[in-house]
Scaffold this motif. Structure first.
Motif, PDB file in Angstrom:
ATOM      1  N   GLN A  65      -0.355  -2.408  -5.227  1.00  0.00           N
ATOM      2  CA  GLN A  65      -1.654  -2.994  -5.617  1.00  0.00           C
ATOM      3  C   GLN A  65      -2.568  -1.977  -6.290  1.00  0.00           C
ATOM      4  OE1 GLN A  65      -2.354  -4.844  -1.516  1.00  0.00           O
ATOM      5  NE2 GLN A  65      -3.251  -6.349  -2.906  1.00  0.00           N
ATOM      6  N   CYS A 112      -5.618 -12.449  -1.365  1.00  0.00           N
ATOM      7  CA  CYS A 112      -5.004 -11.180  -1.739  1.00  0.00           C
ATOM      8  C   CYS A 112      -5.888 -10.504  -2.776  1.00  0.00           C
ATOM      9  CB  CYS A 112      -3.607 -11.434  -2.313  1.00  0.00           C
ATOM     10  SG  CYS A 112      -2.734  -9.910  -2.744  1.00  0.00           S
ATOM     11  N   LEU A 113      -6.098  -9.218  -2.606  1.00  0.00           N
ATOM     12  CA  LEU A 113      -6.957  -8.496  -3.553  1.00  0.00           C
ATOM     13  C   LEU A 113      -6.359  -8.526  -4.967  1.00  0.00           C
ATOM     14  CD1 LEU A 113      -7.930  -5.393  -1.366  1.00  0.00           C
ATOM     15  CD2 LEU A 113      -9.288  -7.444  -1.790  1.00  0.00           C
ATOM     16  N   HIS A 155       2.074  -9.415   5.536  1.00  0.00           N
ATOM     17  CA  HIS A 155       1.512  -9.571   4.183  1.00  0.00           C
ATOM     18  C   HIS A 155       1.735  -8.289   3.374  1.00  0.00           C
ATOM     19  CE1 HIS A 155      -1.748 -11.037   1.286  1.00  0.00           C
ATOM     20  NE2 HIS A 155      -1.619  -9.760   0.974  1.00  0.00           N
ATOM     21  N   HIS A 159       4.397  -7.214   0.069  1.00  0.00           N
ATOM     22  CA  HIS A 159       4.033  -6.587  -1.215  1.00  0.00           C
ATOM     23  C   HIS A 159       5.066  -5.550  -1.635  1.00  0.00           C
ATOM     24  CE1 HIS A 159       0.176  -8.084  -2.603  1.00  0.00           C
ATOM     25  NE2 HIS A 159      -0.381  -7.921  -1.425  1.00  0.00           N
TER      26      HIS A 159
HETATM   27 NI    NI Z   1      -2.229  -8.708  -0.762  1.00  0.00          NI
END
Ligand code: NI
Ligand SMILES: Cc1nc(NNC(=O)[C@H](CC2CCCC2)CN(O)CO)c(F)c(N2CCN3CCOC[C@@H]3C2)n1
Length: 185
Positions: A65, A112-113, A155, A159
């Motif tokens: 991310q 989610c960011l 979660h 990712h």
């Molecule tokens: Ni996320």
């Protein structure tokens, strides 16, 4: 400090790759990355700092991310007011080694960011998991988690495999879930 414009968004291929295993000893850069990711979570949970830098609140953040395809994620699950966090750790090479048959989901669904839109629906996960991981210092850990911290770690580990939360939502009936699923409020 990590800010929102450092966060990769859905559509960036890095979010759909299996992240690379980290090798030890971790490079200084990778250690720094872990600390920066944890710092983001701490900042994002502080109303003043979050407001000042327009940070979206987070309880977890995975390296893809922030554009780094590495098996590392920071988790900061707060405890009750003025209590220590339920779970605070930088997970390196985390692996779920066992998971309950019992299904659980956050009652409010997930966000989610890296996903700018709200996607309603239950995200079915395991209520209890055992994970093995390494700390940034290379120590091997094996821990059991349940409910909220377990959901967050699933979660984040998703990712590292290129999975996003909405991949788990029942497209036809987003609010359909096992009758005996635990809903975590
Ligand atoms: Ni996320
Ligand atoms: C549940 C929740 N998800 C928040 N955001 N989304 C995230 O963390 C994403 C990861 C979570 C989405 C569901 C499971 C993991 C980030 N992700 O994309 C990482 O991969 C929150 F911000 C939040 N809380 C509760 C605790 N509160 C303490 C005080 O500060 C505000 C904070 C708000 N709870």
């Amino acid at each position: 400090m990590i800010k929102m414009n450092d966060i990769t968004r859905d559509g960036n291929p890095v979010l759909r790759k299996r992240a690379e295993k980290a090798t030890f000893p971790l490079s200084a850069d990778h250690k720094e990355l872990g600390n920066k990711m944890m710092e983001y979570l701490i900042n994002s949970q502080d109303p003043e700092i979050a407001e000042k830098y327009k940070l979206r609140a987070g309880v977890g953040l995975a390296a893809p991310q922030v554009g780094v395809s590495l098996q590392m994620a920071a988790v900061l699950v707060p405890g009750a007011k003025d209590k220590p966090p339920l779970f605070k750790e930088i997970l390196v090479n985390p692996v779920i080694v066992s998971e309950s048959v019992q299904i659980a989901a956050l009652e409010e669904g997930e966000g989610c960011l890296s996903v700018d839109k709200e996607i309603p629906g239950y995200v079915p996960r395991h209520d209890r998991i055992t994970i093995k991981y390494q700390t940034v210092d290379g120590e091997n850990k094996k821990i059991r988690l349940k409910d909220y911290p377990a959901i967050v770690c699933q979660h984040e580990i998703d990712h590292l495999k290129g999975t996003l939360f909405y991949d788990h939502i029942n497209q036809k009936e987003p609010l359909k879930i096992d009758d005996d699923a635990v809903l975590i409020g």
